[in-house]
Design a protein around this motif. Structure first.
Motif, PDB file in Angstrom:
ATOM      1  N   GLN A   1      17.223  -9.523   1.098  1.00 51.38           N
ATOM      2  CA  GLN A   1      18.105  -9.554   2.257  1.00 51.38           C
ATOM      3  C   GLN A   1      19.546  -9.732   1.801  1.00 51.38           C
ATOM      4  O   GLN A   1      19.808 -10.446   0.832  1.00 51.38           O
TER       5      GLN A   1
ATOM      6  N   TYR B   1      17.471  -2.584  -5.306  1.00 49.28           N
ATOM      7  CA  TYR B   1      16.995  -3.950  -5.540  1.00 49.28           C
ATOM      8  C   TYR B   1      16.855  -4.279  -7.023  1.00 49.28           C
ATOM      9  O   TYR B   1      16.730  -5.448  -7.395  1.00 49.28           O
TER      10      TYR B   1
ATOM     11  N   ARG C   1       4.773 -13.243   0.857  1.00 43.45           N
ATOM     12  CA  ARG C   1       5.510 -11.991   0.911  1.00 43.45           C
ATOM     13  C   ARG C   1       6.859 -12.191   0.238  1.00 43.45           C
ATOM     14  O   ARG C   1       7.456 -13.279   0.292  1.00 43.45           O
TER      15      ARG C   1
ATOM     16  N   PRO D   1       5.312  -2.403  -1.501  1.00 40.63           N
ATOM     17  CA  PRO D   1       5.931  -2.347  -0.162  1.00 40.63           C
ATOM     18  C   PRO D   1       4.891  -2.354   0.961  1.00 40.63           C
ATOM     19  O   PRO D   1       3.802  -1.773   0.825  1.00 40.63           O
TER      20      PRO D   1
ATOM     21  N   GLN E   1       5.959  -3.769   7.051  1.00 37.77           N
ATOM     22  CA  GLN E   1       6.890  -4.737   7.658  1.00 37.77           C
ATOM     23  C   GLN E   1       8.185  -4.876   6.857  1.00 37.77           C
ATOM     24  O   GLN E   1       8.949  -5.818   7.071  1.00 37.77           O
ATOM     25  N   SER E   2       8.443  -3.960   5.938  1.00 35.18           N
ATOM     26  CA  SER E   2       9.681  -3.937   5.143  1.00 35.18           C
ATOM     27  C   SER E   2       9.785  -5.084   4.151  1.00 35.18           C
ATOM     28  O   SER E   2      10.873  -5.435   3.713  1.00 35.18           O
ATOM     29  N   ASP E   3       8.661  -5.740   3.847  1.00 32.12           N
ATOM     30  CA  ASP E   3       8.661  -6.703   2.757  1.00 32.12           C
ATOM     31  C   ASP E   3       7.655  -6.250   1.704  1.00 32.12           C
ATOM     32  O   ASP E   3       7.189  -5.101   1.732  1.00 32.12           O
TER      33      ASP E   3
ATOM     34  N   SER F   1      10.812 -10.498  -0.162  1.00 33.15           N
ATOM     35  CA  SER F   1      11.741  -9.624   0.555  1.00 33.15           C
ATOM     36  C   SER F   1      13.128  -9.721  -0.056  1.00 33.15           C
ATOM     37  O   SER F   1      13.437 -10.669  -0.789  1.00 33.15           O
TER      38      SER F   1
ATOM     39  N   LYS G   1      10.327 -20.438   3.905  1.00 33.17           N
ATOM     40  CA  LYS G   1      10.966 -19.500   2.989  1.00 33.17           C
ATOM     41  C   LYS G   1      11.657 -20.233   1.846  1.00 33.17           C
ATOM     42  O   LYS G   1      12.154 -21.344   2.017  1.00 33.17           O
TER      43      LYS G   1
END
Length: 574
Positions: free
Chosen positions: A449, A391, A445, A425, A428-430, A447, A466
């Motif tokens: 993608q 990332y 949050r 982190p 919930q993977s965010d 994230s 979002k």
């Protein structure tokens, strides 16, 4: 039996009286709320309408249309609609579609043969009116040269500006709001109807609906009963004529907008199938829109009680407006303001619609799935640097240019404009955001993608909405010819009587990219855009969405000076 009927009638009568009392209380509550907000934020005047079915429930003016002579704002005071004008352009276009005079799914060029904008995305197919209606045509966001002028060029000149630039993105890639797109639609209405845009609107919408206080302002003396305009301090300001008439130069009143809203719920203006097409979720297959919903022109939000709410905002130097309709409940309203801070007042409209619906016990039949997460609850987890390293890198944002996400001590962090944040982190993977001072901010949050070939950095609010903050980009060191383009630039093709929307242009050499900085003159804020060269003289601005993908080029004048072309402006290096 007769006694039962009489009793039932009395109960209904009492219930109706209670409802009327509750609606009176609702009006008084919002009357106080609007006046309080206007005083707090220096909003001089406002006007509001609330419609249910074919009934006007409430229409009223607040404050002053003209502070100097104490002329009060009323429901018949004329306000500029700003971008709410687009709703009328879309309606007129859809009337032509309904009549079979055009097909919004066909290439725009079929109806506007003058449209010949170059594109590096030709393999993605031609632009259609439908894509323009939903802001998915990949058009430039703005042609700023000549936008605000004492005597503007005709809006049909926009097609020539577009023919001298390039597409900003492929059609149907991402929502990218475009003012010149609606000038193209107004031009199309002229071509197909065989009459000027203003006359087409008059014949199609204003005259049939008896909207006698609506029209187009394009400079000169204001029509009678027109509001004055005020800045954020409440000081009298000047609202300049707008070239892009179909995108933002219609004026109207609260009463006239009430007439327009009513026909969104019946067949008087548009047939049911046309209205269903307008008020339907159009962009569900556009992954980069991140679930943000769009109708034909109208923006779509969903509410568990009200269902689908379609709305459109408007804003210019001194105008903030909003119109909203809920077709399923035949409920809608509009609010108009004459001040720069009017956005603080227009926010009451959707709350008013919701409370009115509660009094009338109006509920959607649709099952609206609420956002399922409680952001107050989270579990922090440890991630290996190996998992996070992918990332790290440079990301492009159309408003701030380039920002870098770094991996420092096994933690991702970034400086976005003036805000520094670390990304923590979660299970919930965010990622939670941790900032100096307040610490962790649980209401958002972040994230990462992979969407349609782009690694994107996304911010999600606790409501579920979002926003795409940036897309990862590869940057390479600039060659000397591009480094030499750094410097200050001055606009040299300003039209007579034009007020520049942007000024103080400067190109800065950042080593691996050029950063264009400029001042936004209406708000006074500074903005930036990263310039990506594609050859030795052309390129486009980096990022995804509005203002991204803007084409630019460099030429030389007879004296050998660098001329920078962007947004319709031509600038000479100082």
């Amino acid at each position: 039996m007769k006694k039962i009927c009489v009793t039932g009638f009395i109960i209904l009568l009492v219930f109706a009286q209670l409802q009327a009392q509750n609606i009176d209380k609702l009006k008084e509550k919002y009357r106080e709320s609007i006046v309080k907000a206007m005083k707090k934020y220096n909003v001089a005047g406002a006007s509001l309408v609330l419609v249910h079915g074919d009934q006007t429930i409430w229409t009223e003016g607040f404050g002053f249309a003209n502070k100097a002579n104490q002329t009060k704002a009323t429901a018949d005071t004329k306000f500029m609609l700003a971008s709410v004008s687009k709703v009328f352009t879309a309606t007129a276009l859809m009337k032509l579609h309904e009549q079979g005079k055009l097909d919004i799914e066909k290439p725009l060029k079929k109806y506007l043969p003058q449209f010949n904008m170059p594109s590096r995305f030709k393999a993605k197919g031609p632009i259609t009116p439908k894509q323009v209606l939903t802001h998915h045509a990949g058009l430039p966001s703005d042609i700023l040269r000549g936008m605000l002028c004492d005597s503007p060029e005709d809006f049909t000149q926009v097609v020539h500006y577009l023919n001298n630039t390039q597409a900003a993105s492929a059609p149907n890639l991402i929502h990218s709001y475009s003012n010149p797109g609606y000038s193209l639609l107004g031009h199309t209405i002229q071509q197909v109807s065989g009459q000027p845009y203003a006359k087409a609107l008059q014949q199609t919408i204003f005259k049939p609906l008896k909207m006698k206080n609506s029209g187009i302002y394009n400079g000169g003396t204001y029509p009678s009963n027109f509001t004055q305009f005020y800045n954020h301090k409440g000081v009298l300001g000047q609202e300049l004529p707008i070239r892009d008439i179909p995108a933002g130069a219609i004026y109207s009143t609260a009463n006239d907008l009430g007439r327009f809203i009513k026909v969104m719920f019946n067949n008087r203006l548009l047939q049911q199938h046309t209205r269903q097409q307008i008020f339907s979720y159009q962009n569900k297959d556009i992954a980069l829109d991140l679930g943000n919903k769009q109708g034909l022109c109208w923006f779509l939000k969903e509410d568990a009680q009200l269902g689908q709410i379609f709305s459109h905002n408007g804003g210019t130097q001194h105008v903030r407006t909003q119109i909203a309709v809920i077709p399923e409940l035949a409920l809608g309203g509009a609010i108009l303001t004459n001040s720069s801070n009017g956005g603080k007042v227009r926010k009451v409209l959707k709350r008013l619609l919701k409370e009115y619906a509660q009094i009338k016990k109006l509920n959607t039949s649709k099952k609206i799935k609420p956002f399922g997460r409680d952001f107050r609850k989270y579990q922090i987890v440890k991630k290996d640097a190996q998992d996070l390293e992918k990332y790290a890198g440079f990301y492009a944002n159309p408003s701030i240019g380039i920002f870098e996400i770094k991996l420092v001590n096994d933690t991702l962090q970034a400086q976005l404009g003036n805000v520094f944040g670390q990304f923590i982190p979660t299970q919930q993977s965010d990622f939670l955001v941790k900032v100096p001072g307040p610490g962790i901010i649980p209401s958002v949050r972040m994230s990462f993608q992979n969407v349609q070939g782009h690694l994107v950095f996304i911010q999600t609010q606790a409501t579920g909405s979002k926003e795409l903050l940036g897309n990862k980009v590869s940057l390479a060191p600039l060659d000397q010819s591009w480094k030499n383009k750094a410097g200050h630039y001055k606009v040299i093709n300003k039209l007579p009587g034009e007020t520049l929307i942007l000024s103080n242009f400067q190109i800065i050499n950042k080593g691996n990219h050029l950063l264009l900085q400029f001042k936004e003159n209406v708000t006074g804020s500074s903005q930036s855009a990263a310039l990506q060269p594609t050859n030795n003289r052309e390129g486009y601005t980096l990022g995804l969405g509005r203002q991204a993908g803007t084409y630019f080029k460099f030429t030389k004048n007879a004296q050998g000076k660098q001329i920078f072309h962007i947004y319709g402006y031509q600038m000479v290096k100082q």
